[in-house]
Design an enzyme around this catalytic site. Structure first.
Site, PDB file in Angstrom:
ATOM      1  N   GLY A 269      37.617  38.123  46.304  1.00 57.76           N
ATOM      2  CA  GLY A 269      39.030  37.872  46.547  1.00 57.76           C
ATOM      3  C   GLY A 269      39.842  39.134  46.354  1.00 57.76           C
ATOM      4  N   ALA A 270      39.561  39.851  45.275  1.00 59.34           N
ATOM      5  CA  ALA A 270      40.241  41.103  44.966  1.00 59.34           C
ATOM      6  C   ALA A 270      39.427  41.814  43.896  1.00 59.34           C
ATOM      7  CB  ALA A 270      41.668  40.853  44.491  1.00 59.34           C
ATOM      8  N   GLU A 272      39.843  44.715  40.501  1.00 55.95           N
ATOM      9  CA  GLU A 272      40.795  45.293  39.559  1.00 55.95           C
ATOM     10  C   GLU A 272      40.624  46.786  39.341  1.00 55.95           C
ATOM     11  OE1 GLU A 272      37.410  43.492  36.922  1.00 55.95           O
ATOM     12  OE2 GLU A 272      38.434  42.979  38.779  1.00 55.95           O
ATOM     13  N   ASN A 273      40.306  47.556  40.364  1.00 54.80           N
ATOM     14  CA  ASN A 273      40.208  49.001  40.217  1.00 54.80           C
ATOM     15  C   ASN A 273      41.520  49.543  39.644  1.00 54.80           C
ATOM     16  OD1 ASN A 273      37.783  48.790  41.962  1.00 54.80           O
ATOM     17  ND2 ASN A 273      39.298  48.510  43.575  1.00 54.80           N
ATOM     18  N   HIS A 305      46.031  38.020  38.377  1.00 51.57           N
ATOM     19  CA  HIS A 305      44.684  38.141  37.804  1.00 51.57           C
ATOM     20  C   HIS A 305      44.264  39.609  37.738  1.00 51.57           C
ATOM     21  CE1 HIS A 305      40.499  36.455  37.209  1.00 51.57           C
ATOM     22  NE2 HIS A 305      40.204  37.679  37.599  1.00 51.57           N
ATOM     23  N   GLU A 306      44.431  40.319  38.854  1.00 55.83           N
ATOM     24  CA  GLU A 306      43.975  41.704  38.889  1.00 55.83           C
ATOM     25  C   GLU A 306      44.825  42.598  37.994  1.00 55.83           C
ATOM     26  OE1 GLU A 306      41.129  41.912  40.185  1.00 55.83           O
ATOM     27  OE2 GLU A 306      41.290  39.921  41.073  1.00 55.83           O
TER      28      GLU A 306
END
Length: 855
Positions: A269-270, A272-273, A305-306
């Site tokens: 979905g994504a 978190e870099n 979330h990220e």
């Protein structure tokens, strides 16, 4: 030179030796979008802890051209099976510092991992290529050689050499740019100390919004050209959440900038870099005027979330992958908290109950797992990204927060982050940090939930204590099986925070034995008793007959939305476990005819869909009539959309419309949906988005070949990612086998991106009447699917075989997977297969008598 004989045997095949640790990487990459390749060099500063004869690091799918240690050529060898690069100098490396330099080439792959290739069609109809990354869990090694384990944190300095005119971004801000002979070299600032799985770089013909200043941190959305009009909502969410998290944690954002990057191809979905967060387009780019509440909530959830990970995961990181559950569980908890703060009217903590149910269902299986368990291989790590990590983990944190109190929980979290900033931790470090600030036995409590699988059924029984009415609570593990109604006689014990409400009094009990030590005296002896008051406990509840009878219509009205949701959800669980018949469940659901809250109706509809799979077509018409009788009054009362009504009112209208049109077979609703679909096709803005989404589903489910063709047009011409996906996933709703097979064939074509195709097939397998045909297609095209789709989507693609509930299909599915295992998700597959057996046992047990009762 490559010298395979230097490979040292006897190492742990999955954990790197610790004699040398990286402190800094200088990574220089030159991607070629024209031929999907890249070349590069990495210079790694090392802290050598003792004299060593070799360096062992990770590398995969790279062609190594040379290695130097402190400027001197060294022998090297790649071991493909363990994805390791062995580098051996002529002389041993002394304790102190050293420098390793490696030159290499690689390929921009199509499997959406490591340094990979994404594409889009521009306004001229030409294909454009983006080179982008997805490093988590263990794919940074496909971009450059590195110590690819979370414990090996280091600083990263990235330089990208790209074709002139391309945009390039990475974790940190750009500090220098030079262009010579058609190539642009872009140097980025150093990152903070962080793990390799957080490194990111993106190169392509992209655009960025003007930066929004969030208390000194620039925030942008990066997107393909032509999508800027879809960025405002994501920017607003991002700015709100970045400020909110800084306030919640009491710690400034640890990076220098935030880019939210919408990619046309993304397996998850994504991601978190740090400073360069990557997303699927549909989870960042959205038009608030034509999207549903759920579509906007998904964007809010994922952005939150990220961003939550920037602290919990990036700043403080698990030592090894067994701790990934806490990273993701905490980000899940924080996404809901931030979304609830951003849009309180969405009642996000209430709707989280729906997501928690998915974890309950998996955790009711014999093949469930503890939340935390030993992880060794990359395949085992990939299997951690499941509902037990995200939804169960998040629900346990919410239960703990509600037991301790929000402020005390928050103080403990801040203490944890301050204590361990830029470091690595184990799970117990969080419990200990909260325990220090609260004084409560947090580690003991949480260990009982983290290290053993499953969850309890809390039984409430009315009793008498010296003439006073009281309630006794008892815990037993709940499982979906045919023995004893799913109750495990040899049950483990959890330490369960239970809130019990009777009258105006709520009692907090810490149930740490099989049964409460002392009965709970009722302040309202004849009144209803609500166990799991507030609804946030991770357990199900069973009342004795007297207590169950007290929850009448008046008592229902006094319960919170989440408490009513739990009643319905627990009832459906009881039916699966064999403690409540299908007929009794339907009668129970009909008591909710006056219900007007969306979340409760979600639970009702889930149960109705489950019941619909227990009967054949002969009894289905009678079932549909019961559905219409139940749902029609609520839809009629809601009427047409009105200006200023709440988002959840519109959402309920959409749910009732799709339920009546598909599950209820209501001809009037189907006709109305065709009108709405036609109107929305002409002008999406003239129809309420909730009704547009519902109408798309209903029209497909009752449609023909001509309707199918219109869905294909909608996929191609949809003006937003959400509109395109609505039409795409509607292809799995059609009630003709030939069209479902056509949908599966379409999913395997180049017309559907590999990030979406597995989910379209998953929906096709879930088709009530033609799922077996879709499964047969998957079985026949298994090799092609595994070659084309990202590895983490394969088990998700076949998740819905659990709905194929006949003995012959159970035999067929199990025989197939006995010969075609999914190694990267072995335990998840076991859970899917067990749930298929559970569903088949349910149908075998209930079908005849439920059909007879209906007709």
């Amino acid at each position: 030179m490559e010298t395979p004989s230097i490979i040292t045997k006897g190492h742990d095949p999955y954990r790197l030796p610790t004699g040398a640790r990286p402190t800094r990487y200088d990574v220089r990459l030159r991607p070629s979008l024209e031929d999907s390749s890249f070349s590069g060099e990495v210079k790694i500063q090392l802290d050598v802890e003792r004299w060593i004869d070799e360096l062992v690091l990770n590398a995969a799918e790279l062609e190594i051209h040379g290695c130097q240690i402190d400027g001197v050529d060294a022998q090297w060898a790649l071991e493909e099976s363990t994805e390791r690069l062995f580098v051996r100098p002529g002389l041993s490396i002394a304790e102190g510092s050293a420098t390793l330099v490696v030159q290499f080439d690689g390929v921009l792959n199509d499997m959406l991992r490591g340094f990979y290739r994404s594409t889009y069609i521009d306004s001229n109809g030409d294909e454009q290529v983006i080179a982008t990354t997805q490093m988590e869990a263990t794919d940074c090694r496909r971009s450059f050689p590195c110590w690819d384990e979370p414990e090996f944190k280091a600083i990263f300095g990235v330089t990208l050499d790209v074709a002139e005119g391309l945009t390039a971004i990475s974790n940190a801000p750009e500090v220098e740019q030079t262009t010579i002979d058609g190539r642009t070299t872009i140097t980025f600032a150093d990152t903070m100390t962080m793990s390799t799985y957080l490194v990111a770089f993106v190169v392509g013909r992209l655009e960025a919004t003007e930066a929004v200043d969030v208390d000194g941190t620039p925030l942008r959305v990066v997107h393909v050209p032509g999508n800027e009009h879809l960025t405002a909502f994501g920017l607003d969410v991002g700015a709100f959440c970045l400020r909110w998290f800084q306030n919640y944690y009491g710690i400034a954002y640890p990076g220098d900038k935030v880019d939210l990057v919408a990619l046309p191809d993304f397996a998850a979905g994504a991601m978190e870099n740090l400073g360069c967060i990557t997303f699927r387009e549909s989870l960042l780019l959205v038009d608030p005027d034509t999207s549903t509440q759920n579509e906007r909530q998904q964007v809010t959830d994922v952005v939150a979330h990220e961003l939550a990970h920037m602290w919990f995961g990036d700043l403080v990181t698990m030592r090894w992958w067994n701790g990934i559950w806490l990273n993701e569980a905490f980000a899940t908890f924080m996404e809901v908290a931030a979304c609830d703060a951003y849009r309180p009217e969405w009642e996000r903590w209430t709707s989280f109950g729906v997501e928690r149910t998915v974890a309950f269902e998996t955790d009711s299986l014999v093949s469930t797992r503890p939340v935390e368990f030993e992880v060794r291989s990359p395949d085992e790590c990939e299997g951690m990204f499941d509902v037990l990590t995200y939804q169960k983990g998040g629900a346990l944190l919410r239960m703990l927060e509600q037991y301790l109190g929000e402020d005390r929980f928050r103080e403990g979290v801040s203490n944890y982050l301050r204590t361990h900033s830029y470091g690595n931790t184990e799970t117990n470090d969080l419990w200990d940090a909260i325990e220090i600030t609260t004084g409560d036995p947090v580690r003991r409590l949480m260990d009982s939930w983290i290290w053993q699988p499953g969850f309890p059924l809390i039984s409430a029984t009315l009793t008498d204590v010296d003439g006073a009415s009281a309630v006794v609570l008892e815990q037993r593990r709940l499982r979906f099986d045919d023995s004893h109604g799913g109750i495990d006689d040899d049950s483990p014990i959890w330490i369960v925070p239970v809130h019990v409400r009777n009258g105006d009094t709520t009692t907090k009990v810490l149930l740490d034995a099989e049964q409460t030590a002392e009965p709970i005296i009722l302040t309202d002896p004849s009144g209803p008793v609500v166990v799991n008051a507030g609804g946030h406990g991770f357990f199900r509840v069973a009342y004795d007959s007297e207590l169950r009878a007290r929850i009448d219509a008046d008592a229902l009205a006094s319960l919170s939305t989440l408490e009513r949701y739990n009643l319905v959800d627990d009832a459906w669980s009881a039916t699966i476990a064999g403690r409540l018949s299908a007929s009794d469940l339907l009668t129970f659901l009909e008591r909710f005819r006056d219900e007007r809250e969306h979340t409760v109706w979600q639970a009702i509809v889930v149960a109705l869909r489950g019941l619909s799979r227990l009967i054949d077509d002969a009894a289905f018409e009678a079932f549909q009539q019961r559905v219409r009788t139940l749902a029609n009054p609520a839809l009629e009362q809601l009427g047409e959309p009105t200006a200023g009504e709440s988002d959840l009112t519109g959402k309920l209208r959409g749910l009732l419309t799709s339920t009546l049109g598909v599950l209820g077979g209501d001809l009037g609703v189907q006709a109305r949906c065709r009108e709405l679909f036609d109107a929305a096709s002409d002008d999406p803005g003239q129809v309420d988005p909730e009704l547009t989404a519902a109408a798309t589903s209903v029209v497909a489910a009752s449609g023909d070949v001509e309707t199918y063709e219109r869905m294909l047009v909608g996929i191609k011409n949809g003006s937003t990612p959400q509109e395109q996906l609505r039409h795409l996933y509607a292809l799995a709703e059609f009630d003709e086998e030939v069209l479902i097979i056509r949908t599966c064939e379409f999913a395997m074509s180049d017309a559907v991106k590999s990030q979406n195709a597995p989910y379209l097939i998953r929906l096709a397998i879930a088709n009530r009447r033609h799922g077996p045909a879709a499964w047969s297609f998957v079985r026949d095209n298994w090799s092609a699917a595994n070659e084309r789709f990202p590895s983490n989507t394969i088990v998700r693609m076949v998740d819905t075989v659990k709905l194929l509930n006949s003995p012959s299909l159970v035999e067929d599915v199990e025989a197939f997977f006995a010969e075609h295992p999914i190694d990267q998700a072995a335990q998840t597959l076991d859970q899917v297969l067990e749930r298929q057996r559970v569903n088949t046992a349910l149908r075998t047990r209930e079908s005849d008598r439920f059909s007879a009762d209906l007709t």
